[in-house]
Design an enzyme around this catalytic site. Structure first.
Site, PDB file in Angstrom:
ATOM      1  N   HIS A   1       0.605  -1.166  -0.053  1.00  0.00           N
ATOM      2  CA  HIS A   1       0.079   0.084   0.041  1.00  0.00           C
ATOM      3  C   HIS A   1       0.841   1.307  -0.030  1.00  0.00           C
ATOM      4  CE1 HIS A   1      -4.052  -1.729   0.633  1.00  0.00           C
ATOM      5  NE2 HIS A   1      -3.243  -3.059   1.583  1.00  0.00           N
TER       6      HIS A   1
ATOM      7  N   VAL B   1       2.196 -23.138  20.949  1.00  0.00           N
ATOM      8  CA  VAL B   1       2.638 -22.575  22.207  1.00  0.00           C
ATOM      9  C   VAL B   1       1.186 -22.851  22.919  1.00  0.00           C
ATOM     10  CG1 VAL B   1       3.177 -20.520  23.715  1.00  0.00           C
ATOM     11  CG2 VAL B   1       4.418 -21.044  21.429  1.00  0.00           C
TER      12      VAL B   1
ATOM     13  N   LYS C   1     -11.255  -1.529   2.918  1.00  0.00           N
ATOM     14  CA  LYS C   1     -10.712  -0.583   1.999  1.00  0.00           C
ATOM     15  C   LYS C   1     -11.650  -0.981   0.826  1.00  0.00           C
ATOM     16  CE  LYS C   1      -6.103  -0.096   3.366  1.00  0.00           C
ATOM     17  NZ  LYS C   1      -6.017  -0.625   4.520  1.00  0.00           N
TER      18      LYS C   1
ATOM     19  N   CYS D   1       4.940 -29.893 -13.944  1.00  0.00           N
ATOM     20  CA  CYS D   1       3.952 -29.214 -13.862  1.00  0.00           C
ATOM     21  C   CYS D   1       3.776 -28.209 -15.375  1.00  0.00           C
ATOM     22  CB  CYS D   1       3.832 -27.879 -12.956  1.00  0.00           C
ATOM     23  SG  CYS D   1       2.711 -26.601 -13.200  1.00  0.00           S
TER      24      CYS D   1
END
Length: 476
Positions: free
Chosen positions: A49, A172, A249, A400
């Site tokens: 941005h 954690v 936005k 691929c």
């Protein structure tokens, strides 16, 4: 005992870990997931941005503009795809023209360079596939696009090359204060660390609350996207926003660094921090906005849809601070948009906070900011291709067909530091499965390569997270 433990290996945690690797410190980067960048970082808009959106004086405003400035150098050092293609905020009526003017004035206050307000003719000259109903736009030349997971993976790899340790598949679950620091339970390990930097994304509040009183709440916000085939990747040349609203936005349309077209996201607060399903309502909303923005678009060219969760807070600003209750415990929380852009500046900011706790931090004389670039075989000159194939014949075998990725490239990303261990891990690093067929042809071959290179049975290869098995047994 580690000097610093960074919890969370998304874009923020990896930027901080890489910045810490510049110093004579023992640093651990820990994450609950099976790979780097497996949270918000792998499912966002991939936008750098310009910085006109954030409210003046906030951390978002300050760190967005600084982060944007840093992107070029970082991506060059790490050989990560980054393009400064500019961004447009479109206005379709007088009220939105006023919003565009407000954004322009805010951008000036935030220190955003190279902005201008365009009239209808100038907008359509720049983007001739936009709807004729557009009446003007804010144009910011410093807006850009990046490969977000490629960047986080490269940051982690560079951090590891400079001495940081990585611990994955280690959620954690507990934390206690001990003499001189903290004892963390991560997976099946007990870790002692002088300093904790909490970059756990949508779980930063959960981690904070293990050791401190609740001081903030993460509000998970779901955003859905459609990704289009490369055949329509040039529909727009810039990042094209609709005017922002209270929801965010607005729906955007943009090319990706790899030549696809991305549209989205929606903005919906959800209670569950695992709500990453796509919905009929969400994708319909995106499509309706896209039809209004462009002259025409065929949704038959959508090759996949996905959802990401953003870590919002009630203050709508980043939380980057040392806990008032626990010395040496730093929260880096609420890193929603423009978090990807701000991440390099967030890392700088955090290092300055850490320096207040560790005096006389010594810079490593042998710190190397550069990584070895990934091999993109089809982009090489024929002479270089021939040399690679002569050295390793696997570069001569296409795995691929959509993306023209070779076996040699796949093996390379498996063998690197912080290398791929899953099907999606290979996809994020080398792109097999990213094309029109979405792995329909290459996935079995990639799984075979993963199994062979890791010395495991192909049935043990997972798609992404632990337990996401693809094969369950033989049919005949």
């Amino acid at each position: 005992m580690y000097d610093i433990t960074v919890i969370g290996a998304g874009i923020t945690g990896t930027f901080i870990a890489r910045e810490l690797s510049r110093y004579q410190l023992r640093v651990l980067l820990v994450d609950k997931e099976n790979d780097i960048a497996n949270g918000t970082t792998k499912a966002n808009s991939a936008i750098v941005h310009a910085g006109y959106d954030a409210t003046e004086g906030t951390l978002k405003a300050k760190l967005n503009v600084r982060g944007n400035e840093l992107y070029e150098k970082v991506c060059q050092e790490l050989h990560v795809p980054f393009k400064r293609i500019g961004s447009l905020v479109l206005a379709f009526n007088q009220q939105e023209v006023e919003t565009v003017q407000e954004l322009f004035e805010r951008g000036i206050k935030n220190g955003v360079p190279q902005m201008e307000i365009l009239d209808k003719e100038s907008v359509l000259k720049l983007e001739n596939n936009l709807s004729e109903e557009v009446v003007g736009a804010l144009y910011a030349k410093t807006g850009g696009i990046v490969g977000p997971w490629e960047l986080a993976i490269a940051l982690a790899e560079n951090a590891l090359e400079n001495g940081v340790e990585l611990l994955l598949n280690s959620p954690v679950t507990d934390m206690k204060k001990i003499a001189g620091g903290y004892c963390i339970t991560a997976g099946d390990r007990k870790i002692e660390s002088k300093i904790i930097i909490n970059c756990a994304g949508i779980h930063t509040d959960d981690i904070n609350n293990m050791i401190n009183s609740p001081s903030f709440e993460i509000l998970p916000n779901r955003g859905e996207y459609n990704l289009f085939d490369k055949s329509v990747g040039n529909v727009v040349n810039s990042v094209v926003f609709r005017c922002p609203s209270e929801a965010g936005k607005g729906v955007l349309i943009m090319p990706t660094v790899h030549g696809n077209l991305l549209v989205g996201p929606t903005s919906e607060y959800v209670e569950n921090k695992t709500s990453v399903e796509t919905t009929f309502e969400g994708l319909t909303f995106i499509n309706d906005h896209t039809k209004h923005t462009l002259k025409e678009i065929s949704f038959q060219n959508v090759i996949t849809s996905f959802t990401g969760l953003r870590a919002k807070t009630r203050t709508q600003d980043f939380i980057i601070e040392e806990s008032k209750e626990s010395q040496g415990f730093f929260n880096v929380a609420g890193i929603d948009s423009p978090g990807l852009t701000a991440a390099p500046a967030i890392a700088e900011y955090v290092i300055e906070l850490v320096k207040a706790r560790i005096e006389n931090l010594e810079i490593k004389q042998d710190f190397n900011p550069n990584t070895r670039p990934n091999i993109h075989f089809m982009e090489l000159p024929d002479s270089e291709k021939a040399k690679l194939i002569e050295k390793d014949p696997r570069f001569g075998r296409i795995i691929c067909r959509c993306e023209n990725i070779t076996e040699g490239e796949i093996v390379d990303v498996i063998k690197r530091k912080a290398g791929a261990t899953t099907l999606d891990g290979v996809k994020r690093r080398a792109r097999p499965g990213s094309g029109r067929c979405q792995g329909g042809f290459c996935a079995p071959r990639v799984m075979e390569i993963l199994a062979r290179e890791q010395g495991t049975d192909v049935a043990e290869v997972v798609k992404d997270g632990l337990g996401s098995y693809i094969l369950t047994g033989k049919t005949k």
